[in-house]
Motif scaffolding. Structure first.
Motif, short mmCIF file in Angstrom:
data_model
loop_
_atom_site.label_atom_id
_atom_site.label_comp_id
_atom_site.label_asym_id
_atom_site.label_seq_id
_atom_site.Cartn_x
_atom_site.Cartn_y
_atom_site.Cartn_z
N VAL A 67 38.95 34.46 36.55
CA VAL A 67 38.39 35.37 37.55
C VAL A 67 37.68 34.55 38.62
O VAL A 67 36.83 33.71 38.29
CB VAL A 67 37.40 36.35 36.89
CG1 VAL A 67 36.81 37.30 37.93
CG2 VAL A 67 38.07 37.14 35.78
N LEU A 68 38.01 34.75 39.85
CA LEU A 68 37.42 34.00 40.97
C LEU A 68 37.57 32.50 40.75
O LEU A 68 36.68 31.72 41.10
CB LEU A 68 35.94 34.37 41.16
CG LEU A 68 35.63 35.86 41.39
CD1 LEU A 68 34.12 36.06 41.53
CD2 LEU A 68 36.34 36.38 42.62
N GLY A 69 38.68 32.11 40.11
CA GLY A 69 38.95 30.69 39.88
C GLY A 69 38.18 30.09 38.71
O GLY A 69 38.22 28.86 38.53
N LYS A 70 37.50 30.92 37.94
CA LYS A 70 36.73 30.41 36.80
C LYS A 70 37.17 31.09 35.52
O LYS A 70 37.73 32.20 35.55
CB LYS A 70 35.23 30.68 37.02
CG LYS A 70 34.66 30.01 38.25
CD LYS A 70 33.20 30.39 38.43
CE LYS A 70 32.63 29.74 39.70
NZ LYS A 70 31.23 30.12 39.93
N LYS A 71 36.90 30.44 34.41
CA LYS A 71 37.18 31.04 33.12
C LYS A 71 36.22 32.21 32.88
O LYS A 71 35.05 32.14 33.22
CB LYS A 71 37.01 30.01 32.00
CG LYS A 71 38.02 28.86 32.05
CD LYS A 71 39.41 29.34 31.65
CE LYS A 71 40.38 28.16 31.57
NZ LYS A 71 41.77 28.61 31.28
N LEU A 72 36.75 33.26 32.28
CA LEU A 72 35.91 34.38 31.87
C LEU A 72 35.43 34.11 30.45
O LEU A 72 36.24 33.95 29.53
CB LEU A 72 36.71 35.68 31.92
CG LEU A 72 35.94 36.98 31.68
CD1 LEU A 72 34.89 37.20 32.77
CD2 LEU A 72 36.89 38.17 31.63
N ALA A 325 36.13 44.36 38.35
CA ALA A 325 34.90 44.60 39.11
C ALA A 325 34.35 43.29 39.69
O ALA A 325 33.89 43.25 40.83
CB ALA A 325 33.86 45.26 38.22
N ILE A 326 34.40 42.21 38.90
CA ILE A 326 33.90 40.91 39.38
C ILE A 326 34.76 40.42 40.55
O ILE A 326 34.26 39.89 41.55
CB ILE A 326 33.88 39.88 38.23
CG1 ILE A 326 32.86 40.30 37.17
CG2 ILE A 326 33.54 38.49 38.76
CD1 ILE A 326 32.92 39.48 35.89
N LYS A 327 36.08 40.61 40.44
CA LYS A 327 36.96 40.21 41.54
C LYS A 327 36.62 40.98 42.80
O LYS A 327 36.55 40.41 43.90
CB LYS A 327 38.42 40.47 41.14
CG LYS A 327 38.97 39.51 40.11
CD LYS A 327 40.40 39.88 39.74
CE LYS A 327 40.92 38.98 38.63
NZ LYS A 327 42.27 39.41 38.18
N ARG A 328 36.42 42.29 42.67
CA ARG A 328 36.10 43.11 43.84
C ARG A 328 34.72 42.78 44.39
O ARG A 328 34.48 42.90 45.60
CB ARG A 328 36.21 44.60 43.50
CG ARG A 328 37.66 45.07 43.34
CD ARG A 328 37.76 46.58 43.16
NE ARG A 328 37.35 47.02 41.85
CZ ARG A 328 36.27 47.73 41.58
NH1 ARG A 328 35.45 48.07 42.56
NH2 ARG A 328 35.98 48.11 40.36
N ALA A 329 33.80 42.37 43.50
CA ALA A 329 32.46 41.96 43.96
C ALA A 329 32.53 40.67 44.75
O ALA A 329 31.70 40.43 45.64
CB ALA A 329 31.54 41.79 42.75
N GLY A 330 33.50 39.82 44.41
CA GLY A 330 33.67 38.56 45.15
C GLY A 330 32.76 37.45 44.70
O GLY A 330 32.85 36.32 45.17
#
Length: 388
Positions: A67-72, A325-330
Motif C-alpha cells: 500500500v502506497l509502496g510499503k508493506k502492510l 482507505a489508506i490508498k485513498r487517504a494518500g
C-alpha cells in the motif's frame, strides 16, 4: 580510566544514534495496522478464523506491491473475549506500537471499551462484527467520530429478524430467550421486540439467562405453555445448541427457532446436529456457497488445513477495506485515513460493496443472508432486507 570511560560513552552515544536512524528507516518500510481479535477465551473459534482470513488478505496485498509502496503490517492483539484485556491490548497498539488504524473486534463489549483509546490517539477504529449501536454512537445518540463498522447493527438486525419472522414465515406469537449479561443478546432482544410488536405481532414470553448457564428447561417449559409459534434466540452457538436439544427433550418440535448472526458456527453441527433441523439463522451478508466468497474458503482450507468460520471472510475483507482507505487517504496518517473511511462509497469487497453512511458510520442498506438447517447442514434460503 577517565579517558576510557569517555571513549566508551562516545561509542554508546554513536551506536544509539545509528540504532535510532535504523529504527526510523525500518518503521518507514511498512504501514502498521492493529487488529483486535479474540484468539483465546470463549469466542476463540471465531477470532482465530477472523485472524487467519486477515493473514491471507495481507499476504495477497503485499505480494501485489503493498500500500502506497510499503508493506502492510497487520499487527494482531488478543482481547481474550473481554473488555479489560482488550483495553490493555489496544493501549499497547496505539501508544507503543503506533498503529495508524485499528480493526476489529467481533464482540460489541470490548469494541465499545477500546473506542475512547482509539479516539484519544486519533486512530480510526473499524469494527468487524460488533453490532451494538454504542460502537459508533454514544448513549445520547451522538456520533463517535473515530469509530466505524462493516457489519450491520443490532437495531437493523432486530428489525430484519422481526420482519422475516412476521412477513416471510407468517409467525404472530413470539418468545425470546436471551442472555441478560450480554450486550449483543439483550440489545438484539429489545430491537426485535419493538419491531415485532410495531408490525402487530405479540411477544408472549421474554425470558433470560446468564452467561455460563447450561440448563434452560425451566424457561423452555414456561415458553411451551405460552404457545409461541416462533422462538427467537439471540445467543451464541453453545447456548443455541443446548437450547435446541433441551427443547426437543421437552417435546417442543413444532416451534420454529431463529437466531442472529452470532449464533452461527460450524461447531453447531458437532454440538447439536439434527436437533437444529428447521431452525433459521440470519448471518452477516454472505454464505460460503456464494461464488464471490468461495475462493476465500478454498485458500483458507489450503493454507490452514481446516474449514473456516464465516468470520474468516470478514477478516479478509476488513484488511482490503483499510488498504483501500489508506490508498485513498494518500498517506499513513490517522486523521487522513479516518476521513477516507467516512467517505467510502461502493468499495467493492468479496462479501459486499460498502458505502459508509457519514451520519451513522455504519454501512448503508446491507441485506442479511437467511440460512435454514436441513439434514445437518445450513442451506441458503433467502437474501433479505427490511423495506424501511
Amino acid at each position: 580510566m577517565k579517558k576510557i570511560s569517555l571513549i566508551v560513552i562516545g561509542v554508546l552515544v554513536i551506536s544509539a544514534f545509528l540504532a535510532g536512524c535504523g529504527g526510523g528507516n525500518k518503521e518507514a518500510e511498512s504501514i502498521k495496522v492493529g487488529y483486535l481479535v479474540h484468539v483465546t477465551g470463549d469466542s476463540a473459534l471465531w477470532g482465530i478464523s477472523e485472524k487467519n482470513g486477515a493473514i491471507i488478505a495481507q499476504e495477497e496485498i503485499n505480494e501485489a506491491g503493498g500500500v502506497l509502496g510499503k508493506k502492510l503490517d497487520i499487527m494482531f492483539y488478543d482481547g481474550r473475549g473481554n473488555s479489560a484485556d482488550s483495553v490493555n491490548a489496544v493501549k499497547k497498539a496505539v501508544q507503543q506500537d503506533k498503529v495508524v488504524a485499528m480493526l476489529g473486534s467481533n464482540l460489541s463489549g470490548p469494541t465499545i471499551a477500546v473506542g475512547p483509546i482509539c479516539a484519544s490517539a486519533k486512530v480510526p477504529q473499524v469494527a468487524s462484527f460488533a453490532t451494538n449501536p454504542r460502537v459508533t454512537q454514544d448513549d445520547n445518540g451522538n456520533l463517535k467520530p473515530w469509530s466505524f463498522r462493516l457489519c450491520f447493527t443490532d437495531p437493523y438486525q432486530g428489525k430484519l429478524i422481526a420482519d422475516y419472522a412476521y412477513d416471510k414465515l407468517g409467525k404472530k406469537n413470539a418468545a425470546v430467550l436471551y442472555d441478560v449479561t450480554n450486550d449483543y443478546s439483550s440489545g438484539l432482544t429489545d430491537f426485535f421486540v419493538k419491531r415485532f410488536e410495531e408490525k402487530g405481532g405479540k411477544v408472549v414470553s421474554k425470558l433470560s439467562f446468564r452467561t455460563g448457564d447450561v440448563d434452560f428447561r425451566a424457561q423452555l417449559s414456561e415458553i411451551k405453555q405460552k404457545n409461541a409459534d416462533i422462538l427467537v434466540l439471540p445467543n451464541g452457538y453453545k447456548e443455541i445448541a443446548l437450547i435446541a436439544k433441551q427443547a426437543k427433550d421437552l417435546g417442543m418440535r413444532d416451534i420454529v427457532k431463529i437466531s442472529g448472526d452470532s449464533g452461527y458456527s460450524i461447531s453447531l453441527f458437532e454440538m447439536a446436529g439434527e436437533e437444529l433441523d428447521g431452525n433459521y439463522y440470519v448471518i452477516q451478508h454472505f454464505a460460503w456457497d456464494d461464488p464471490d466468497v468461495a475462493p476465500i474458503k478454498d485458500k483458507y482450507e489450503k493454507k490452514f488445513n481446516e474449514s473456516p468460520e464465516v468470520n474468516a471472510a470478514m477478516g479478509y475483507d476488513m484488511v482490503y477495506f483499510i488498504a483501500d482507505a489508506i490508498k485513498r487517504a494518500g498517506k499513513a496518517d490517522g486523521e487522513a485515513i479516518r476521513n477516507a473511511i467516512e467517505e467510502s462509497k461502493d468499495v467493492k469487497l468479496k462479501h459486499a460493496s460498502i458505502t459508509i453512511d457519514p451520519k451513522t458510520h455504519d454501512p448503508k442498506n446491507k441485506a442479511g443472508i437467511i440460512l435454514k438447517f436441513e439434514g445437518n447442514k445450513a442451506v441458503f434460503v433467502d437474501k433479505f432486507a427490511p423495506q424501511d
